[in-house]
Design a protein around this motif. Structure first.
Motif, PDB file in Angstrom:
ATOM      1  N   HIS A  56      37.837  38.189  43.580  1.00 56.77           N
ATOM      2  CA  HIS A  56      38.344  39.495  43.154  1.00 56.77           C
ATOM      3  C   HIS A  56      38.332  40.477  44.332  1.00 56.77           C
ATOM      4  O   HIS A  56      39.278  41.239  44.534  1.00 56.77           O
ATOM      5  CB  HIS A  56      37.462  40.061  42.029  1.00 56.77           C
ATOM      6  CG  HIS A  56      37.806  39.573  40.659  1.00 56.77           C
ATOM      7  ND1 HIS A  56      37.734  38.264  40.282  1.00 56.77           N
ATOM      8  CD2 HIS A  56      38.221  40.245  39.558  1.00 56.77           C
ATOM      9  CE1 HIS A  56      38.086  38.134  39.014  1.00 56.77           C
ATOM     10  NE2 HIS A  56      38.388  39.332  38.546  1.00 56.77           N
ATOM     11  N   ALA A  57      37.239  40.457  45.086  1.00 55.41           N
ATOM     12  CA  ALA A  57      37.117  41.376  46.220  1.00 55.41           C
ATOM     13  C   ALA A  57      38.131  41.058  47.310  1.00 55.41           C
ATOM     14  O   ALA A  57      38.680  41.975  47.944  1.00 55.41           O
ATOM     15  CB  ALA A  57      35.697  41.322  46.779  1.00 55.41           C
ATOM     16  N   ILE A  58      38.412  39.776  47.541  1.00 53.77           N
ATOM     17  CA  ILE A  58      39.421  39.396  48.539  1.00 53.77           C
ATOM     18  C   ILE A  58      40.782  39.939  48.150  1.00 53.77           C
ATOM     19  O   ILE A  58      41.552  40.407  48.998  1.00 53.77           O
ATOM     20  CB  ILE A  58      39.458  37.862  48.704  1.00 53.77           C
ATOM     21  CG1 ILE A  58      38.209  37.382  49.449  1.00 53.77           C
ATOM     22  CG2 ILE A  58      40.711  37.419  49.442  1.00 53.77           C
ATOM     23  CD1 ILE A  58      38.030  35.873  49.455  1.00 53.77           C
ATOM     24  N   GLN A  59      41.083  39.915  46.865  1.00 52.42           N
ATOM     25  CA  GLN A  59      42.366  40.472  46.435  1.00 52.42           C
ATOM     26  C   GLN A  59      42.420  41.974  46.704  1.00 52.42           C
ATOM     27  O   GLN A  59      43.410  42.487  47.239  1.00 52.42           O
ATOM     28  CB  GLN A  59      42.610  40.209  44.952  1.00 52.42           C
ATOM     29  CG  GLN A  59      43.842  40.935  44.418  1.00 52.42           C
ATOM     30  CD  GLN A  59      44.388  40.342  43.158  1.00 52.42           C
ATOM     31  OE1 GLN A  59      44.798  39.179  43.128  1.00 52.42           O
ATOM     32  NE2 GLN A  59      44.406  41.123  42.093  1.00 52.42           N
ATOM     33  N   GLY A  60      41.367  42.704  46.341  1.00 53.38           N
ATOM     34  CA  GLY A  60      41.351  44.142  46.588  1.00 53.38           C
ATOM     35  C   GLY A  60      41.458  44.473  48.065  1.00 53.38           C
ATOM     36  O   GLY A  60      42.193  45.392  48.465  1.00 53.38           O
TER      37      GLY A  60
END
Length: 333
Positions: free
Chosen positions: A162-166
């Motif tokens: 999720h953090a990589i997407q953000g």
């Protein structure tokens, strides 16, 4: 996003290149004429991969590196420049997972996973952009369908994706705003038959497995190499990844209730667990495929179709028309 150089004219950096998706991507890139920089922690495995590529007439060098350390990531970039004169595509692929409930996993393990998965992608992206911003290039970040979904027993892995997407979305916006000619593509694979379960640290009572359907690593490599030449905002690998993401968006509460079933799909019944994994120390690498006990799809028709401009344009037009129809109808009571 504008097309980049043909693969045969590119220098491509691949992290996590000692096994799985990274290994397959490096091999396929070299077969298509790219000069490849292989990076991972396992030097012995990297040396074997490099030797195999050069034996077939390809061009490759390797760098032993922990992507969670900036100095190591900068050494990868420096090696690429020294060996081949620059970087055209950088693939952030290195990643690990942990199987276990969030409350059962020690803080140190959570932190180590985030340092590899998230911080490794952050450092790789920032170093790559700095190297490529003058002449342009492509940044490809390998996330997972877990960037959209949550899976019980892999909580921190999902959090990292999720953090990589953000991070990737924000970086893309900032590069566009600055006029920097570096594209950012996010890859979201479904379950892929790699050694990821065998490399996982495991706090459950059984050896983990991938939930079906499972696809071969070559499908992800095709998406990555496509993005190196014809960048996209994001690419789902496997129709199941796109379908599950859509299902969760439409019915999030129903998806939450699938937790027990998802947990059961991730645990093998016939094999006791190997608890250590490769979180802190490397395991024997050099294998692209894992040992998934069930059926592995030969390819993804959805992904192959989405990589071609015409089918993608038709699909986008269809989705836009459907959305317009829904908006014209207005909300239903």
């Amino acid at each position: 996003m504008h097309a980049k150089k043909p693969l045969s004219e590119q220098v491509i950096v691949v992290t996590g290149a000692s096994s799985g998706i990274g290994l397959t991507t490096a091999q396929m890139a070299a077969e298509r004429g790219a000069r490849v920089v292989l990076a991972a922690r396992n030097g012995a495995a990297l040396a074997e991969v490099e030797a195999a590529i050069t034996a077939k007439g390809g061009s490759a060098v390797h760098v032993i590196a922990d992507v969670g350390e900036r100095a190591d990531v900068e050494r990868i970039a420096a090696r690429a420049v020294a060996a081949f004169g620059g970087i055209d595509t950088w693939v952030n692929n290195a990643g690990l997972t942990i199987y276990g409930r969030l409350t059962d996993v020690p803080d140190a393990d959570h932190e180590r996973l985030l340092r590899t998965n998230l911080w490794g992608t952050v450092l790789g992206s920032l170093v790559a952009v700095e190297q490529m911003k003058a002449r342009g290039g492509a940044l490809v970040n390998v996330a997972s369908v877990a960037a959209d979904l949550a899976f019980p027993l892999q909580g921190m892995y999902c959090a990292s994706k999720h953090a990589i997407q953000g991070f990737s979305d924000t970086l893309r916006m900032e590069l566009l705003e600055a006029g920097t000619p570096v594209s950012v593509t996010l890859i979201k694979p479904a379950s892929i038959d790699t050694p990821l379960p065998q490399h996982a640290r495991n706090y459950t009572d059984r050896e983990p497995k991938l939930p079906p359907p499972v696809y071969p690593p070559a499908e992800v490599a095709e998406a990555i190499l496509s993005a190196a030449v014809n960048p996209r905002r994001e690419i789902y690998v496997g129709g199941a990844a796109r379908a599950m993401s859509a299902f969760k968006s439409l019915a999030p509460n129903t998806y939450d209730r699938l937790g027990p079933a998802i947990s059961a799909l991730q645990r093998r019944s016939e094999r006791p667990r190997d608890p250590e994994g490769a979180l802190y120390a490397t395991k024997p690498d050099g294998r692209a495929r894992g040992d998934h006990p069930g059926y592995v799809m030969r390819r993804s028709a959805y992904t192959r179709g989405s990589l071609h401009p015409l089918p993608t344009a038709i699909l986008a037009a269809g989705l836009s028309a459907a959305a317009a129809m829904i908006l014209r109808r207005g909300p239903r009571r």
